[in-house]
Write an enzyme that holds these catalytic residues in place. Structure first.
Site, mmCIF file in Angstrom:
data_model
loop_
_atom_site.group_PDB
_atom_site.id
_atom_site.type_symbol
_atom_site.label_atom_id
_atom_site.label_comp_id
_atom_site.label_asym_id
_atom_site.label_seq_id
_atom_site.Cartn_x
_atom_site.Cartn_y
_atom_site.Cartn_z
ATOM 1 N N ASP A 251 0.838 -1.195 0.000
ATOM 2 C CA ASP A 251 0.000 0.000 0.000
ATOM 3 C C ASP A 251 0.872 1.243 0.000
ATOM 4 O OD1 ASP A 251 -2.163 -1.570 0.106
ATOM 5 O OD2 ASP A 251 -2.683 -1.162 2.198
ATOM 6 N N LYS A 273 -3.206 3.704 -5.361
ATOM 7 C CA LYS A 273 -2.617 5.038 -5.386
ATOM 8 C C LYS A 273 -3.595 6.109 -4.929
ATOM 9 C CE LYS A 273 1.387 5.512 -8.300
ATOM 10 N NZ LYS A 273 1.770 4.194 -8.780
ATOM 11 N N MET A 386 -9.084 7.338 9.563
ATOM 12 C CA MET A 386 -9.539 7.946 8.305
ATOM 13 C C MET A 386 -10.559 9.054 8.541
ATOM 14 S SD MET A 386 -9.879 4.472 6.039
ATOM 15 C CE MET A 386 -10.523 3.401 7.321
#
Ligand code: SAH
Length: 485
Positions: A251, A273, A386
């Site tokens: 990742d 990406k 996140m």
């Protein structure tokens, strides 16, 4: 230049060995000798407590006093001199030489007739390393590298093949054919089965191989957690996987320092990406894993933190299982643990928090399904992954659900990395504080009383930044909360 040493593994089981010296060094040698089944006889005026306990238990024999050649009795096979008295060591070495007894003088290559190597032991497999006595530090360093390379399953492999030795020899009497058999066997599924703790399947694989059946493709996938950036957070298991990888699918969050530790000629492929096109990206990752594993390669799927914490590791394993690809999982240090440690935030604390919740704030949909009243309960720590884009929303929901506006928060940006920044404040200031300090992803949000401890317990990088400008005395140009909002 001296001739090289002759490497030798000695069978000392049941044999008497004289150890001269009764201190900590002697105790270590005695322990190693006992491990090999030897009967140590320890000569010294005094014994260290651990040696005394062994003597009391009848596991070693004690010859009290100073060294005398009488100690080199008929039944002695080997001698170790481990005193800090040079004269005693010398006397032991020369008397042993006269009797043609092999002697090791600890830390003295000149006086020693045999050396004790640095050893890596995996069950019956022993790997001994010697620098010829000249540079024990080099040997020790090499041992560490070998420790990293060979996990416990090598012991099980050695044990299994040792047990089947007669069988294998009978099946392949010709040495060259036997060697080819072993090469194929070790490239096949057997070692992986043993690593995964599947002994019965391993025995089956060996039986099939002996029956001459072609092994299934040996390709496999290791799902590895890389920790949150600092290479020091890699586990030994992760390092081993990186050392063996043919292909690494990693990742974006995996740091360059971590990738540098991988086998040099492993192919590195960055997957994932952008945050967009999530599902096609995931399908692409699945396809890559399948393609490389089916080609017989050892694939490492390397993820930031831990693969099972907001890492889609479960989906990837389900895919592999459905396609019959063998896999292993190596856990990693998830961002919550790494960030908390590096920000000085104990996630639980007897005075503040008895529960810990890891929450994903990835998108509006996932936020809307959360049980906000439960998240607003007292005496717990919330960690949002996140969440940078959703801070205002998280604050509103928590306040609406009844969490006090003064509840401490900490934002940890780039936790555990050199660029780490920590911002602390009260829940009511959350969104403005992040904006004011331009907090960016990757960042973790910690909410709960423990978050305030970052101000007191921080130790890594800069001290935490604060949500509000230092009040009254601040210059008028300092942006205020109202400015930032
Ligand atoms: N599987 C990962 C999490 C992936 S989700 C793990 O176990 O850590 C990605 C989120 O993790 C980021 O948006 C951020 O919230 C958090 N994160 C990962 N690394 C981080 C770091 N070094 N500092 C702060 N947050 C990090």
């Amino acid at each position: 230049m001296n001739a090289p040493l002759f490497p030798l593994f000695a069978d000392l089981n049941g044999r008497a060995v004289l150890v001269v010296g009764g201190g900590a060094v002697a105790a270590r040698k005695v322990e190693a000798l006992l491990h090999a089944g030897a009967r140590p006889r320890v000569g010294a005026p005094e014994l260290a407590p651990s040696l005394r306990a062994l003597a009391d238990a009848g596991r070693i024999e004690w010859l009290p006093g100073r060294f005398t050649p009488d100690w080199l009795a008929e039944d002695i096979w080997l001698v170790v001199a481990a005193t800090d008295d040079v004269a005693v060591n010398q006397a032991t070495a020369s008397a042993s030489g006269e009797r043609r007894l092999f002697v090791n003088v600890v830390d003295d290559a000149q006086l020693s007739r045999f050396h004790l190597p640095a050893v890596v032991e995996r069950g019956p497999l022993q790997i001994a390393i010697s620098s010829g006595g000249g540079a024990p530090m080099v040997a020790r360093h090499v041992r560490r590298r070998i420790e990293e390379l060979f996990d416990d399953s090598w012991g099980r492999l050695t044990e299994l093949l040792g047990r089947k030795r007669a069988h294998i020899r009978a099946r392949f009497p010709d040495t060259a054919a036997r060697r080819r058999f072993f090469d194929r066997l070790l490239e096949g599924p057997l070692p992986g089965l043993l690593r995964r703790g599947q002994r019965a399947a391993a025995e089956d694989a060996l039986r099939h191989a002996l029956a001459g059946e072609a092994p299934a493709a040996a390709g496999s996938v290791m799902l590895v957690g890389a920790g949150s950036g600092d290479p020091g957070l890699l586990t030994l298991g992760a390092l081993r996987a990186l050392n063996q990888a043919d292909v690494i699918l990693h990742d974006r969050l995996v740091s360059a320092e971590v990738l540098q530790l991988a086998r040099r000629d492993a192919e590195r492929i960055e997957v994932g990406k952008s945050a967009r096109g999530h599902s096609t990206r995931q399908e692409h990752i699945h396809a890559l894993m399948l393609e490389h594993a089916r080609a017989g390669r050892r694939v490492v799927r390397l993820k930031g933190g831990d693969a099972f914490v907001f890492g889609r590791g479960g989906e990837e394993l389900q895919f592999l299982r459905a396609h019959g690809i063998p896999y292993e999982v190596v856990p990693g240090i998830t961002a919550a643990l790494a960030c908390a440690a590096h920000a000085g935030i104990p996630l639980t604390h007897r005075d503040h928090a008895q529960q810990l919740r890891l929450v994903t704030a990835h998108c509006r949909d996932s936020l809307d399904t959360l049980d906000w009243p439960a998240l607003a309960a007292p005496r717990q720590t919330l960690v949002f992954y996140m969440g940078v884009a959703a801070l205002a929303h998280i604050r509103t929901q928590l306040l609406d659900a009844g969490l006090p506006a003064a509840t401490p928060f900490a934002l940890v940006e780039n936790g555990s990395r050199a660029e780490q920044r920590v911002v602390t404040g009260q829940l009511r200031q959350l969104a403005e504080a992040a904006e004011r300090h331009r907090v960016q992803s990757p960042a973790l949000l910690v909410v709960g009383d423990v978050a305030a401890l970052a101000d007191e317990l921080h130790w890594f990088g800069d001290a935490p930044l604060h949500a509000a400008a230092p009040s009254l005395s601040a210059p008028t140009t300092t942006p205020t909360l109202a400015d930032a909002a």
